[in-house]
Design an enzyme around this catalytic site. Structure first.
Site, short mmCIF file in Angstrom:
data_model
loop_
_atom_site.label_atom_id
_atom_site.label_comp_id
_atom_site.label_asym_id
_atom_site.label_seq_id
_atom_site.Cartn_x
_atom_site.Cartn_y
_atom_site.Cartn_z
N HIS A 61 3.33 6.36 -7.38
CA HIS A 61 2.31 7.24 -7.41
C HIS A 61 3.39 8.74 -8.23
CE1 HIS A 61 -1.60 9.86 -7.15
NE2 HIS A 61 -1.40 10.05 -8.39
N HIS B 27 1.79 4.92 -2.66
CA HIS B 27 1.91 5.82 -3.17
C HIS B 27 3.30 6.10 -3.98
CE1 HIS B 27 -1.36 7.12 -1.20
NE2 HIS B 27 -0.88 6.15 0.48
N HIS C 118 1.06 -1.18 0.39
CA HIS C 118 -0.12 0.24 -0.20
C HIS C 118 1.05 1.43 0.16
CE1 HIS C 118 -3.16 3.00 1.47
NE2 HIS C 118 -2.27 3.19 1.79
N GLU C 119 1.41 1.56 0.73
CA GLU C 119 2.49 2.68 0.68
C GLU C 119 3.40 2.61 -0.34
OE1 GLU C 119 2.06 5.13 3.00
OE2 GLU C 119 0.93 3.86 4.22
#
Length: 723
Positions: free
Chosen positions: A515, A512, A508-509
Site C-alpha cells: 500500500h 501494508h 497481511h503485513e
C-alpha cells in the site's frame, strides 16, 4: 507537519510502540558532552542511494534528547514564519508551507519509532517516559496556535473559489478538520485542559508499553524434551536454541509471543504443558505485580472520556470514529452484532465435535478448556478433512514465503524486489533490505526492510512501519516501508518453518507495505487512510498465499523440495471455513469489548470486572478467551491509535471479501483488469478521495456484507445486500 494534523493526531501515533523503564540515561559523561556539541547525525538529511536511507548505523539513544530539542526549535521557527507572513493566507503560503515544515522532526520520529519497537533497551525506555509527554506538548502547541489556525481557516473558507484542484481542496479540508478535532476552536481554558489530558495520556501510554513489554519478554521453561511430544522437530530445535540464547542450556523455552505459543496450543499432546503456556500468555499484564496494567488502563479510559467531553463529544468512541468510514459507534456495533450470534453458534458446534474426539481419545470425559481448543480442533480437522497443521508446516519455509509474497506483488502489481542487504545500514544484523523497481520501466519505486525474528526488547506481534512516505509535491520522494514479525529463529543451519496462519500474517503485513509502495499522491497528509480502511489492502493480500502458482513455486517441502500436492491443497480448501467460530469469536469479543469500553460516557471502569461482565452479557463461550484481553491490549492502550477502532479488521474484511469475489468473478486471482482497478482506486490514491467513493469506483457499488459471511461460512439470509 502531517504528523500533527492528520485527524488531529499527535506524534504519539507514530511512536506508539515505545516503552520505558526507570533506568536513567547518562547525560553528564564526557562522551555525552562531546556528542552535544558535534553535529547530530539523527538530524542530517538522509544521504546515500535511493533518495537517501535511514542512518541506522549512527542511531544511539543518547543522541535523541538534543535531536528532539533542535527539531522542536526548527519546527517552531517554521511555524512562526507562516504565522508572521504579512501576505493574505493562501494555499501555498499556509497549507503547503505547513506541509514542508517539521522535516527534521518527521525523520527523527520515524527513527525513534523503529528503535523503540524493535530494539528497545532500558535507555530507550527511560527516554520514552521522559519524552512522550514533551512530544505531546509540542503537538498541542501547534494545534492550539490560534494565529496559525486562523490562517488555515481562511484558506478553508475560500477553498471553493481559489482555483484549487479537487485534491488540493481535500488537502485543505483534511488539515482544517484535523485542527478542529484536536481542539483548535476551544477557548484557552479548554485548550489547556485538553493539553494536560494529552500529556497525562502520553505518560500512561509509556507506562503501559513498558509493563506489557516486560511481561512479553518472558518465557515458559520446558525441562524435558518429552514434554514437547507432538511438536515438530524444527520447533523443538528452535526452542532449544532459544533456551541456549537465554543461558538455559539443556532446557527448552516457549517465548511469550503468539507465534511461539500457538504451535504449542495446537500440537503439544501434554495437556499440563498447554495449560502452563496458555496461562503465561493470557495473563500478560494481569498478574497483580509491578507489571500489572489494570490501574494504568483505568486511568487511560477515564482521561479519554473526560477529554472527549471537553472536545464536544459524547464519548471517546464518538471522537475517534468521526474520521472513519463507519462514522459512529452504532454502525460498527451493528456490523459486529450481525456476525456475533452466528459465530457463537458455530463455536457450540465446534466444541461438540471436539468433545467427542476428546472423550474417545482419553477414554473418559474431560471438559474442553481454552488451552484444549486449538489442540482438539486439530484433531477434528484431521478427522473431518484428513488434515493437520503438522502436515502443512514443512511446506511453509520462511524465506520461501517472503519470496512468494514478492512474486505475487510482481505478477499483480508490476513490482520487482531485488535484495540489497549489506549495501545500506540496518539496525540489526537480522534485517534484510530489498530495492523495489517498476517491472515495465525499471524505475526505482522504493525500499523494503524486513525484520522477522523475535528478540529481547522487541515488542510482540507483527506490524508494518513506514520509514518514509511517498510524495510528489516538491519533486518525487519514494517510499521506504518495512515489515516486522516475531518468528523464532531455528537452530544454526535449520529452516524456519511457519504455519499457514503465520504465512497469511506475513502476506497481511506485506499488504501494508505494498500500500505504501504503490501510493502515488502529491501531499503526504493525503497518504493516511481511515482506521477502518487501512487494514483492507493488507487483508485482501492474504488470499494469494494458497493460489496454485504461489504454491508450485514456493510452498516446497523443506526436505524433498516437492511443491505442496494438489490433493493436500484441496483438503486445505475444503477446510477453509473450519474453526471459523473460534477465529471470529476470539477476535470479535476483543472488538466489542473495546467499543463498549470506549462508549462509557463517564469512563469510570474496574478493568477486570468490566471485561468479565461484558463477556458474560455477550454470552462469550467459556472455552475461548479474547484474542487480546484488556490487560495486554496494546492496540488500545499503547496509544490512541486503535482505541474504539479494533472493529476495523471486520469492517475492512467486508471490503476484502468483496474484492476477492471480484477476482473470482473475473476468472481468477491474477486477472489484470481487476488488479489494475485495485491499484488505481484503492492502493495508489491514498486518501485523496473519500474511501467509500474509492471502493464504489473499484467495485461499481458499496461493499456486500454477504461476501464476508460467505467467506466465514456463516448464514447470509439475514444480512442486507450492502453495508
Amino acid at each position: 507537519m502531517r504528523l500533527f494534523l492528520i485527524a488531529g493526531a499527535s506524534l504519539l501515533t507514530l511512536v506508539a510502540c515505545a516503552t520505558r523503564s526507570d533506568t536513567p540515561v547518562a547525560e553528564s559523561t564526557p562522551a555525552a558532552a562531546a556528542v552535544a556539541v558535534a553535529p547530530n547525525p539523527l538530524l542530517a538529511d538522509w544521504t546515500g542511494p535511493y533518495g537517501g536511507v535511514p542512518p541506522w548505523d549512527q542511531v544511539k539513544p543518547e543522541l535523541f534528547p538534543s535531536a528532539f530539542e533542535e527539531s522542536f526549535t526548527q519546527l517552531r521557527t517554521e511555524i512562526a514564519a507562516i504565522v508572521n507572513n504579512e501576505d493574505a493566507p493562501s494555499f501555498e503560503n499556509t497549507i503547503v508551507a505547513m506541509e514542508r515544515s517539521g522535516d527534521k522532526l518527521d525523520r527523527l520520529s520515524r527513527l525513534w519509532g523503529v528503535m523503540t519497537s524493535n530494539m528497545n533497551s532500558p535507555a530507550y525506555q527511560a527516554l520514552d517516559h521522559e519524552w512522550s509527554p514533551k512530544l505531546s506538548a509540542v503537538s498541542d502547541e501547534i494545534n492550539f496556535n490560534q494565529r496559525l489556525f486562523a490562517r488555515v481557516e481562511a484558506v478553508y473558507n475560500a477553498r471553493a473559489t481559489s482555483n484549487l484542484t479537487a485534491e488540493q481542496q481535500r488537502f485543505v479540508t483534511r488539515v482544517y478538520d484535523g485542527f478542529v478535532r484536536a481542539g483548535a476552536k476551544l477557548n484557552e481554558t479548554q485548550k489547556a485542559e485538553v493539553a494536560r489530558y494529552n500529556q497525562e495520556l502520553a505518560t500512561l501510554f509509556s507506562d503501559f508499553r513498558a509493563k506489557l513489554l516486560a511481561d512479553e519478554n518472558t518465557w515458559t521453561v520446558i525441562d524435558s524434551e518429552a514434554d514437547l511430544a507432538g511438536m515438530p522437530a524444527s520447533y523443538i530445535a528452535g526452542a532449544a536454541a532459544a533456551a541456549t540464547e537465554h543461558q538455559l542450556p539443556g532446557k527448552w523455552i516457549v517465548v511469550n509471543t503468539r507465534s511461539s505459543v500457538d504451535p504449542i496450543l495446537s500440537l503439544a499432546s501434554d495437556r499440563a504443558v498447554r495449560e502452563k503456556v496458555w496461562r503465561k500468555f493470557v495473563n500478560r499484564g494481569d498478574n497483580g505485580d509491578a507489571n500489572d496494567t489494570n490501574a494504568t488502563i483505568a486511568k487511560i479510559v477515564k482521561i479519554r472520556a473526560d477529554r472527549a467531553h471537553v472536545l464536544g463529544f459524547a464519548t471517546h468512541a464518538n471522537r475517534r470514529m468521526e474520521d472513519t468510514m463507519a462514522k459512529e459507534p452504532a454502525k460498527a456495533m451493528d456490523l459486529m452484532m450481525r456476525v456475533w450470534p452466528a459465530a457463537v453458534s458455530r463455536v457450540r458446534e465446534e466444541v461438540r465435535d471436539m468433545q467427542a474426539v476428546a472423550n474417545r481419545e482419553r477414554g473418559s470425559r474431560i471438559t474442553i478448556e481454552p488451552w484444549d481448543y486449538l489442540y482438539y480442533a486439530e484433531k477434528v480437522r484431521k478427522q473431518k478433512y484428513d488434515l493437520d497443521a503438522a502436515e502443512l508446516k514443512p511446506y511453509f519455509e520462511l524465506n520461501n514465503m517472503i519470496a512468494a509474497s514478492q512474486y505475487a506483488a510482481e505478477r499483480l502489481h508490476g513490482l520487482k524486489f531485488k535484495e540489497i542487504t549489506g549495501t545500506v545500514p540496518t539496525f540489526h544484523p537480522d534485517v534484510r533490505v530489498w530495492e523495489v523497481t517498476n517491472v515495465s520501466t525499471g524505475a526505482h519505486v522504493g525500499l523494503f526492510y524486513g525484520d522477522n525474528y523475535a528478540r529481547a526488547g522487541k515488542r510482540s506481534g507483527a506490524w508494518a512501519f513506514g520509514y518514509r512516505t511517498q510524495s510528489g509535491f516538491d519533486g518525487p520522494v519514494t517510499a521506504i516501508t518495512s515489515n516486522n514479525n516475531n518468528f523464532t529463529k531455528g537452530a544454526p543451519g535449520e529452516p524456519v518453518l511457519i504455519s499457514l496462519d503465520d504465512a497469511e500474517t506475513l502476506f497481511h503485513e506485506f499488504g501494508h507495505a505494498l500500500h505504501g509502495l504503490l501510493q502515488n499522491v502529491n501531499y503526504p497528509t493525503l497518504a493516511g487512510t481511515p482506521r477502518d480502511f487501512v487494514e483492507y489492502p493488507s487483508q485482501v493480500n492474504e488470499h494469494w498465499v494458497l493460489t496454485r502458482d504461489v504454491l508450485d513455486r514456493f510452498a516446497k517441502h523443506y526436505q524433498t523440495g516437492q511443491p505442496m500436492p494438489q490433493a493436500l491443497v484441496d483438503r486445505v480448501r475444503r477446510s477453509d471455513q473450519f474453526n471459523q467460530g473460534y477465529a471470529t469469536v476470539s477476535y470479535l469479543s476483543s472488538a466489542i469489548v473495546d467499543m463498549k469500553l470506549h462508549t462509557k460516557a463517564d469512563g469510570v471502569v474496574d478493568v477486570d470486572a468490566f471485561e468479565r461482565q461484558t463477556l458474560a452479557e455477550l454470552g462469550m463461550p467459556r472455552e475461548i478467551v479474547m484474542r487480546h484481553r484488556l490487560p495486554q491490549f496494546g492496540h488500545l492502550f499503547s496509544s490512541d491509535s486503535y482505541s474504539a477502532g479494533y472493529y476495523s479488521y471486520l469492517w475492512s474484511e467486508v471490503m476484502d471479501a468483496d474484492t476477492w469475489k471480484a477476482f473470482e468473478e473475473a476468472g481468477g486471482p491474477w486477472d489484470p483488469a481487476v488488479a489494475a482497478k485495485l491499484r488505481q482506486h484503492i492502493l495508489s490514491n491514498g486518501n485523496t478521495i473519500d474511501r467509500a467513493e474509492a471502493f464504489r469506483l473499484f467495485r461499481g457499488r458499496d461493499p456486500d456484507v454477504r461476501a464476508l459471511l460467505e467467506q466465514r461460512g456463516f448464514p447470509t439470509d439475514a444480512a442486507p445486500t450492502r453495508r
